[in-house]
Design a protein around this motif. Sequence first.
Motif, PDB file in Angstrom:
ATOM      1  N   ARG A 126       0.839  -1.198   0.000  1.00  0.00           N
ATOM      2  CA  ARG A 126       0.000   0.000   0.000  1.00  0.00           C
ATOM      3  C   ARG A 126       0.872   1.244   0.000  1.00  0.00           C
ATOM      4  O   ARG A 126       1.867   1.300   0.703  1.00  0.00           O
ATOM      5  N   ALA A 127       0.453   2.243  -0.775  1.00  0.00           N
ATOM      6  CA  ALA A 127       1.191   3.502  -0.844  1.00  0.00           C
ATOM      7  C   ALA A 127       0.212   4.666  -0.914  1.00  0.00           C
ATOM      8  O   ALA A 127      -0.884   4.551  -1.473  1.00  0.00           O
ATOM      9  N   HIS A 128       0.622   5.780  -0.343  1.00  0.00           N
ATOM     10  CA  HIS A 128      -0.136   7.029  -0.420  1.00  0.00           C
ATOM     11  C   HIS A 128       0.705   8.014  -1.218  1.00  0.00           C
ATOM     12  O   HIS A 128       1.875   8.231  -0.897  1.00  0.00           O
ATOM     13  N   ILE A 129       0.106   8.616  -2.244  1.00  0.00           N
ATOM     14  CA  ILE A 129       0.835   9.519  -3.122  1.00  0.00           C
ATOM     15  C   ILE A 129       0.287  10.931  -2.969  1.00  0.00           C
ATOM     16  O   ILE A 129      -0.882  11.197  -3.265  1.00  0.00           O
ATOM     17  N   MET A 130       1.150  11.823  -2.493  1.00  0.00           N
ATOM     18  CA  MET A 130       0.777  13.229  -2.386  1.00  0.00           C
ATOM     19  C   MET A 130       0.921  13.872  -3.773  1.00  0.00           C
ATOM     20  O   MET A 130       1.794  13.507  -4.538  1.00  0.00           O
ATOM     21  N   GLY A 131       0.052  14.818  -4.080  1.00  0.00           N
ATOM     22  CA  GLY A 131       0.107  15.479  -5.375  1.00  0.00           C
ATOM     23  C   GLY A 131      -0.280  14.555  -6.521  1.00  0.00           C
ATOM     24  O   GLY A 131       0.223  14.669  -7.628  1.00  0.00           O
ATOM     25  N   ILE A 132      -1.200  13.649  -6.246  1.00  0.00           N
ATOM     26  CA  ILE A 132      -1.554  12.591  -7.202  1.00  0.00           C
ATOM     27  C   ILE A 132      -2.206  13.129  -8.478  1.00  0.00           C
ATOM     28  O   ILE A 132      -2.260  12.433  -9.486  1.00  0.00           O
ATOM     29  N   GLU A 133      -2.670  14.352  -8.472  1.00  0.00           N
ATOM     30  CA  GLU A 133      -3.272  14.947  -9.674  1.00  0.00           C
ATOM     31  C   GLU A 133      -2.217  15.305 -10.718  1.00  0.00           C
ATOM     32  O   GLU A 133      -2.525  15.424 -11.905  1.00  0.00           O
ATOM     33  N   GLY A 134      -0.972  15.462 -10.302  1.00  0.00           N
ATOM     34  CA  GLY A 134       0.091  15.835 -11.236  1.00  0.00           C
ATOM     35  C   GLY A 134       0.393  14.734 -12.239  1.00  0.00           C
ATOM     36  O   GLY A 134       0.136  13.551 -12.002  1.00  0.00           O
ATOM     37  N   VAL A 135       0.962  15.137 -13.359  1.00  0.00           N
ATOM     38  CA  VAL A 135       1.259  14.193 -14.437  1.00  0.00           C
ATOM     39  C   VAL A 135       2.193  13.081 -13.957  1.00  0.00           C
ATOM     40  O   VAL A 135       1.944  11.902 -14.194  1.00  0.00           O
ATOM     41  N   GLY A 136       3.270  13.449 -13.265  1.00  0.00           N
ATOM     42  CA  GLY A 136       4.242  12.454 -12.809  1.00  0.00           C
ATOM     43  C   GLY A 136       3.704  11.543 -11.728  1.00  0.00           C
ATOM     44  O   GLY A 136       3.889  10.320 -11.772  1.00  0.00           O
ATOM     45  N   MET A 137       3.016  12.120 -10.756  1.00  0.00           N
ATOM     46  CA  MET A 137       2.505  11.313  -9.646  1.00  0.00           C
ATOM     47  C   MET A 137       1.350  10.421 -10.091  1.00  0.00           C
ATOM     48  O   MET A 137       1.229   9.284  -9.633  1.00  0.00           O
ATOM     49  N   SER A 138       0.517  10.900 -11.014  1.00  0.00           N
ATOM     50  CA  SER A 138      -0.573  10.042 -11.503  1.00  0.00           C
ATOM     51  C   SER A 138      -0.005   8.894 -12.345  1.00  0.00           C
ATOM     52  O   SER A 138      -0.521   7.772 -12.293  1.00  0.00           O
ATOM     53  N   ALA A 139       1.069   9.158 -13.093  1.00  0.00           N
ATOM     54  CA  ALA A 139       1.710   8.086 -13.864  1.00  0.00           C
ATOM     55  C   ALA A 139       2.310   7.045 -12.922  1.00  0.00           C
ATOM     56  O   ALA A 139       2.188   5.833 -13.159  1.00  0.00           O
ATOM     57  N   LEU A 140       2.933   7.501 -11.847  1.00  0.00           N
ATOM     58  CA  LEU A 140       3.486   6.573 -10.853  1.00  0.00           C
ATOM     59  C   LEU A 140       2.358   5.745 -10.235  1.00  0.00           C
ATOM     60  O   LEU A 140       2.494   4.531 -10.058  1.00  0.00           O
ATOM     61  N   ALA A 141       1.253   6.388  -9.927  1.00  0.00           N
ATOM     62  CA  ALA A 141       0.106   5.667  -9.362  1.00  0.00           C
ATOM     63  C   ALA A 141      -0.378   4.582 -10.324  1.00  0.00           C
ATOM     64  O   ALA A 141      -0.653   3.451  -9.904  1.00  0.00           O
ATOM     65  N   ARG A 142      -0.453   4.899 -11.604  1.00  0.00           N
ATOM     66  CA  ARG A 142      -0.887   3.901 -12.598  1.00  0.00           C
ATOM     67  C   ARG A 142       0.072   2.715 -12.643  1.00  0.00           C
ATOM     68  O   ARG A 142      -0.356   1.555 -12.724  1.00  0.00           O
ATOM     69  N   LEU A 143       1.365   2.991 -12.602  1.00  0.00           N
ATOM     70  CA  LEU A 143       2.355   1.907 -12.598  1.00  0.00           C
ATOM     71  C   LEU A 143       2.213   1.029 -11.360  1.00  0.00           C
ATOM     72  O   LEU A 143       2.247  -0.204 -11.454  1.00  0.00           O
ATOM     73  N   LEU A 144       2.074   1.657 -10.211  1.00  0.00           N
ATOM     74  CA  LEU A 144       1.940   0.888  -8.968  1.00  0.00           C
ATOM     75  C   LEU A 144       0.645   0.075  -8.963  1.00  0.00           C
ATOM     76  O   LEU A 144       0.629  -1.076  -8.517  1.00  0.00           O
ATOM     77  N   LEU A 145      -0.439   0.673  -9.458  1.00  0.00           N
ATOM     78  CA  LEU A 145      -1.702  -0.068  -9.541  1.00  0.00           C
ATOM     79  C   LEU A 145      -1.550  -1.294 -10.431  1.00  0.00           C
ATOM     80  O   LEU A 145      -2.060  -2.371 -10.108  1.00  0.00           O
ATOM     81  N   ALA A 146      -0.845  -1.141 -11.540  1.00  0.00           N
ATOM     82  CA  ALA A 146      -0.629  -2.264 -12.462  1.00  0.00           C
ATOM     83  C   ALA A 146       0.184  -3.375 -11.807  1.00  0.00           C
ATOM     84  O   ALA A 146       0.066  -4.541 -12.190  1.00  0.00           O
ATOM     85  N   GLU A 147       0.980  -3.020 -10.805  1.00  0.00           N
ATOM     86  CA  GLU A 147       1.776  -4.007 -10.070  1.00  0.00           C
ATOM     87  C   GLU A 147       1.018  -4.582  -8.876  1.00  0.00           C
ATOM     88  O   GLU A 147       1.563  -5.369  -8.112  1.00  0.00           O
ATOM     89  N   GLY A 148      -0.227  -4.159  -8.692  1.00  0.00           N
ATOM     90  CA  GLY A 148      -1.047  -4.698  -7.616  1.00  0.00           C
ATOM     91  C   GLY A 148      -0.922  -3.968  -6.291  1.00  0.00           C
ATOM     92  O   GLY A 148      -1.399  -4.459  -5.268  1.00  0.00           O
TER      93      GLY A 148
END
Length: 70
Positions: free
Chosen positions: A3-25
Amino acid sequence: MKRAHIMGIEGVGMSALARLLLAEGVGITGCDLAPGARAQALGVPVFPGHDPGHLGEEEVLVVPTPVPLD
């Protein structure tokens, strides 16, 4: 990491990181000063503002450079 919490998740970089992490479960939560369509499209809980109260059982807190550590 489960589990991870991402601050600034609306940003291009942080949302891309969130997508990658989601794809990894990885379970994701996030926050942003102005949550919008990009964060909503992730389908994860996104809180307005930055507050320690947003944290639950996350193992990792991702803080982007523009967010002050205090």
